[in-house]
Scaffold this active site. Structure first.
Site, PDB file in Angstrom:
ATOM      1  N   ARG A   1       0.836  -1.205   0.000  1.00 18.63           N
ATOM      2  CA  ARG A   1       0.000   0.000   0.000  1.00 18.63           C
ATOM      3  C   ARG A   1       0.873   1.258   0.000  1.00 18.63           C
ATOM      4  O   ARG A   1       0.571   2.256   0.656  1.00 18.63           O
ATOM      5  CB  ARG A   1      -0.951   0.021   1.203  1.00 18.63           C
ATOM      6  CG  ARG A   1      -1.857  -1.178   1.315  1.00 18.63           C
ATOM      7  CD  ARG A   1      -2.840  -1.285   0.151  1.00 18.63           C
ATOM      8  NE  ARG A   1      -3.696  -2.417   0.340  1.00 18.63           N
ATOM      9  CZ  ARG A   1      -3.410  -3.662  -0.087  1.00 18.63           C
ATOM     10  NH1 ARG A   1      -2.287  -3.883  -0.752  1.00 18.63           N
ATOM     11  NH2 ARG A   1      -4.221  -4.668   0.126  1.00 18.63           N
TER      12      ARG A   1
ATOM     13  N   GLU B   1      -4.390   4.077   5.952  1.00 15.90           N
ATOM     14  CA  GLU B   1      -4.176   3.967   4.502  1.00 15.90           C
ATOM     15  C   GLU B   1      -4.442   5.299   3.798  1.00 15.90           C
ATOM     16  O   GLU B   1      -3.663   5.717   2.940  1.00 15.90           O
ATOM     17  CB  GLU B   1      -5.066   2.880   3.896  1.00 15.90           C
ATOM     18  CG  GLU B   1      -4.532   1.479   4.072  1.00 15.90           C
ATOM     19  CD  GLU B   1      -5.232   0.491   3.133  1.00 15.90           C
ATOM     20  OE1 GLU B   1      -5.646   0.911   2.038  1.00 15.90           O
ATOM     21  OE2 GLU B   1      -5.338  -0.682   3.493  1.00 15.90           O
TER      22      GLU B   1
ATOM     23  N   SER C   1     -10.976   0.345   3.319  1.00 15.69           N
ATOM     24  CA  SER C   1     -10.157  -0.041   4.471  1.00 15.69           C
ATOM     25  C   SER C   1      -9.362   1.169   4.951  1.00 15.69           C
ATOM     26  O   SER C   1      -8.597   1.757   4.186  1.00 15.69           O
ATOM     27  CB  SER C   1      -9.206  -1.176   4.098  1.00 15.69           C
ATOM     28  OG  SER C   1      -9.928  -2.325   3.731  1.00 15.69           O
TER      29      SER C   1
END
Length: 349
Positions: free
Chosen positions: A161, A345, A249
């Site tokens: 990520r 994130e 998320s």
């Protein structure tokens, strides 16, 4: 456009405004905006689908709304097809289009919100695949100079990520197109537990090797079957941003060393974990958050989704600051109980 509303341009649905905004449908518009002396000294923010950002207030600067469209097969060789998509293409629509063209390889990444141009920034991933595995190169415009650059995978420095664009390259570039390599010898990836269960319910095996076609009990999954199963799983677990504001998320799955994991495993035998090739262990952040009692809980209008603890939602009227306050409370509790730090994130502005 002065005082431009950004509520429709961020999936949390925060009611914030930009001092100026420019809709970018062609590269020439982007270059004109970058070189406009009226906004030359102002901060700049690039928004595609707005699915990976937390806007905590009005933006005193220029927002570039990337709406570049287009997709095509660039070339092929004996091993693969090479497909290019413009930065403003909706990611899910692009994945569906590749399958319509008979080009499998991105199906595990179905229904991820956002645009093609945002995919390399986050190195999006789901259900056993990361975008970087199919990535070839991208074209981007450097905001400071207006110059076009071509970057390959090595230059993008992809991680979990993560990428160059979230670190040294942050807020320096607008990605205008991305090229992917889709292999002609395709192998299904269906080992992820939720995905395997959904495929089994539809009469498919987790892999070609495990299919018992002769017995008629199951068959190997097609790329379209995996795409459909991923869509079903995601819709069952994740709220639609059009109905309940969210950014997917919110936390990365933390990765810890083996020694720390062994200690945790003794104390928490049911902990959900995934061994990594480098010997470390990835933990399921949603499980950690759920164990701390946060699933379904709210702080004002900001809440943890009741079906997926990884997702923070705006129940209506929440601000970016409200969501960040909730995130910090979750991080504090997870660190206190497990000694593990959760990292957000989305980009928080």
């Amino acid at each position: 456009m002065a005082g431009y509303p950004l509520k429709a341009h961020n999936t949390f649905g925060f009611d914030v405004h930009a001092q100026f905004a420019c809709l970018v449908e062609r590269e020439e518009q982007l270059l004109a905006a970058v070189r406009d002396s009226r906004v030359a000294d102002l901060p700049r923010l690039v928004l595609g689908g707005g699915s990976n950002v937390v806007l905590t207030g009005d933006f005193a600067g220029l927002v570039l709304l990337v709406a570049l469209r287009g997709r095509r097969v660039v070339r092929e060789d004996q091993d693969a097809w090479y497909v290019e998509a413009a930065g403003g293409e909706p990611w899910h629509e692009f994945v569906a289009w590749t399958l319509e063209q008979g080009l499998p390889g991105l199906e595990n990444l179905a229904l991820i919100p956002g645009t093609v141009g945002a995919a390399p920034i986050q190195n999006i991933g789901a259900y056993g695949m990361e975008m970087c595995e199919r990535f070839v190169s991208l074209r981007a415009i450097e905001l400071a100079t207006g110059e076009a650059v071509e970057l390959d995978a090595a230059a993008c420095r992809f991680g979990y990520r993560d990428s160059f664009f979230k670190r040294e390259g942050r807020e320096r570039f607008v990605i205008t197109s991305v090229t992917f390599r889709l292999p002609k010898v395709w192998q299904p990836r269906a080992g992820y537990a939720d995905l395997a269960r959904e495929l089994a319910a539809r009469g498919y095996a987790a892999s070609a090797e495990s299919a018992d076609v002769a017995a008629g009990t199951s068959m190997p999954p097609t790329a379209q079957a995996i795409f459909d199963a991923v869509v079903a799983v995601r819709r069952a677990k994740l709220p639609d941003p059009l109905e309940l504001g969210n950014a997917g998320s919110f936390f990365k799955n933390p990765v810890i060393d083996a020694a720390q994991f062994d200690v945790l495993k003794q104390r928490e035998p049911e902990i959900v974990s995934y061994p990594q090739l480098d010997g470390r262990v990835k933990l399921a952040a949603g499980w950690l958050i759920d164990r701390c009692g946060w699933k379904g809980r709210a702080m004002g209008a900001a809440a943890v989704h009741d079906r997926q603890a990884l997702v923070l939602v705006n129940r209506g009227g929440a601000s970016g600051a409200d969501v960040l306050a909730l995130a910090r409370a979750i991080q504090r509790d997870v660190l206190g109980r497990f000694g593990v730090e959760l990292e957000a994130e989305p980009v928080c502005l």
